[in-house]
Scaffold this active site. Structure first.
Site, mmCIF file in Angstrom:
data_model
loop_
_atom_site.group_PDB
_atom_site.id
_atom_site.type_symbol
_atom_site.label_atom_id
_atom_site.label_comp_id
_atom_site.label_asym_id
_atom_site.label_seq_id
_atom_site.Cartn_x
_atom_site.Cartn_y
_atom_site.Cartn_z
ATOM 1 N N ASP A 159 16.593 -14.125 14.661
ATOM 2 C CA ASP A 159 17.139 -15.277 14.789
ATOM 3 C C ASP A 159 17.097 -16.125 15.955
ATOM 4 O OD1 ASP A 159 18.680 -14.803 12.255
ATOM 5 O OD2 ASP A 159 20.705 -14.955 13.074
ATOM 6 N N HIS A 305 17.472 -10.602 16.895
ATOM 7 C CA HIS A 305 17.193 -11.971 17.821
ATOM 8 C C HIS A 305 15.914 -12.167 18.465
ATOM 9 C CE1 HIS A 305 21.418 -11.650 16.797
ATOM 10 N NE2 HIS A 305 21.543 -13.069 16.776
#
Length: 358
Positions: A159, A305
Site C-alpha cells: 500500500d 507498505h
C-alpha cells in the site's frame, strides 16, 4: 511559533505559514507530488525548533515522511476547518490559521501511530460496526480478505506507493525471486511517478486503488469518495498503460456500512487482508518477517507498505518471508488471480509462482 498548513489538490501540495497571530509569515509555496524532498527541505528551512507542521485528515500519505525528516507534525480535524471542496483539502491558509488559533485542539502525530494518532478507538468502532455488511459483501463476491483455504497460495500486497527508492527496492526483491504482488497505489503518487507503475506492469504485478490522498473514508461525502476513486482509477490506468483496477483498499481499513455500500455500487471489490505485520510502524525487520510467517495460512492476503515513509524494514524483511513461505510449500499469486474463479485465474499471467529459492 510558526504554523505551516499543508493542503493538497490535484496538482500536489500547497504550504501557507502564519505566526501566532495568524498573520502570514512566509511566502506561499507549492510542490508537486514528485517533489516531496523539496517540500521537506522547504519546511526544515523555516526552522524546526519553532515550526508546527499541520495536515488535515484527508492528507494521510505525507506525515510519515515529514516525521522521518525530524519535523513536528499535527493533525487538524474537520470541526476546526471550513468545508472541503468535492476534491481537495481545506485551504492551506485555513489549516495554518486554525492551528494558530487553537493549538491545543490539534492532535500531535506519532511516527509509530501515523495519521490516525488519537483516533484509533473511533477507527475500531467504525470497523466493528461493519461485521454483517462485510459478511454479506463477501458472500456476494464484492469484498475479500483472503482466498480459498484449500490452496497453499499467498498474496503479497503493498500500500501507499509508489514512492521512489522504497518501491524500486521492493520490485528488485520481487523480481529476484520471480514473485508477483499487488500494489494498491495512491493516485497522487501514481500520477507523479508513472515510470514506476510501468515497471510494475512489465514485471507482471497487479494494481489496486488506494484513493487519491489516503483519507478517512467515513468523513467523506459520497461525491468526495467518488472523486477520490475515479481520479485514482484514471491515474493508475494512464501511468501503467493498462486497464483501471478492479480492487479497492480503504485506507486504514476505515469503513462504515454506508461506505461499503457505496464501494459495492461503484463496481469495485473491496480488498482487506488477514495478515498484518504493521510494517509501517517500523517494529523491526525481524518482527515484520516473523509476524508474516506466524500468521500466514493458505489463501492469506499479506498487508505491507512500499510508500508513506521509511520502508527499509519492509524491504529487508521480504527475502526472509519469501524464502520461509517457499520452504513451506506456498506459492505467490496476485490478489486478482487468487480471488478469481479457478478457470479464469489460470489464464492470468503470472498468476502464481512457486519458484526455487533464488
Amino acid at each position: 511559533m510558526l504554523y505551516a498548513g499543508i493542503a493538497w489538490d490535484a496538482g500536489g501540495y500547497e504550504i501557507e505559514v502564519v505566526d501566532e497571530s495568524g498573520a502570514a509569515a512566509a511566502p506561499r509555496a507549492r510542490f508537486g507530488a514528485d517533489r516531496i524532498a523539496d517540500l521537506v527541505g522547504h519546511l526544515r528551512g523555516l526552522g524546526q525548533e519553532r515550526l508546527v507542521t499541520v495536515v488535515e485528515s484527508t492528507n494521510g500519505i505525507l506525515d510519515g515522511r515529514l516525521m522521518a525528516a525530524g519535523l513536528t507534525v499535527f493533525r487538524a480535524d474537520p470541526h476546526l476547518l471550513p468545508s472541503r471542496p468535492a476534491f481537495g483539502s481545506a485551504p492551506a491558509a485555513a489549516i495554518a490559521r486554525a492551528a494558530a488559533g487553537a493549538p491545543s485542539a490539534l492532535a500531535r502525530l506519532v511516527r509509530t501511530r501515523g495519521t490516525q494518532t488519537g483516533r484509533e478507538p473511533e477507527l475500531e468502532a467504525w470497523i466493528a460496526g461493519t461485521t454483517s455488511e462485510v459478511a454479506r459483501l463477501t458472500a456476494d463476491g464484492l469484498l475479500v480478505s483472503h482466498g480459498g483455504r484449500d490452496r497453499k497460495e499467498i498474496a503479497l500486497t503493498f500500500d501507499d506507493g509508489p514512492q521512489p527508492g522504497n518501491t524500486e527496492r521492493v520490485l528488485d526483491v520481487l523480481g529476484r525471486y520471480g514473485v508477483p504482488a499487488t500494489f494498491f497505489c495512491v493516485g497522487m503518487n501514481a500520477r507523479a511517478h508513472p515510470d514506476i507503475l510501468t515497471r510494475m506492469r512489465e514485471q507482471g504485478h497487479g494494481f489496486g486503488n488506494h484513493t487519491w490522498s489516503h483519507p478517512f473514508l467515513p468523513e467523506l461525502t459520497r461525491s468526495q469518495l467518488t472523486e477520490q476513486i475515479e481520479r485514482t482509477q484514471e491515474a493508475i490506468a494512464e501511468a501503467s498503460g493498462g486497464p483501471a483496477p478492479t480492487l479497492f483498499r480503504p485506507p486504514y481499513g476505515s469503513r462504515t456500512p454506508e461506505v461499503l455500500g457505496w464501494l459495492a455500487e461503484s463496481g469495485l471489490t473491496t480488498a482487506l487482508w488477514d495478515v498484518v505485520p504493521d510494517d509501517w510502524s517500523m517494529p523491526g525487520t525481524d518482527t515484520v518477517a516473523r509476524v508474516v510467517l506466524d500468521q500466514a495460512r493458505p489463501g492469506s492476503v499479506v498487508l505491507l507498505h512500499d510508500g508513506g515513509g521509511d520502508r527499509s524494514q519492509t524491504v529487508d524483511a521480504l527475502p526472509v518471508m519469501i524464502e520461509g513461505l517457499l520452504e513451506r510449500g506456498y506459492r505467490f499469486t496476485r490478489l486478482d488471480a487468487m480471488t478469481a474463479p479457478t478457470d479464469d485465474a489460470a489464464g492470468q499471467a503470472p498468476a502464481a509462482v512457486s519458484s526455487t529459492l533464488a
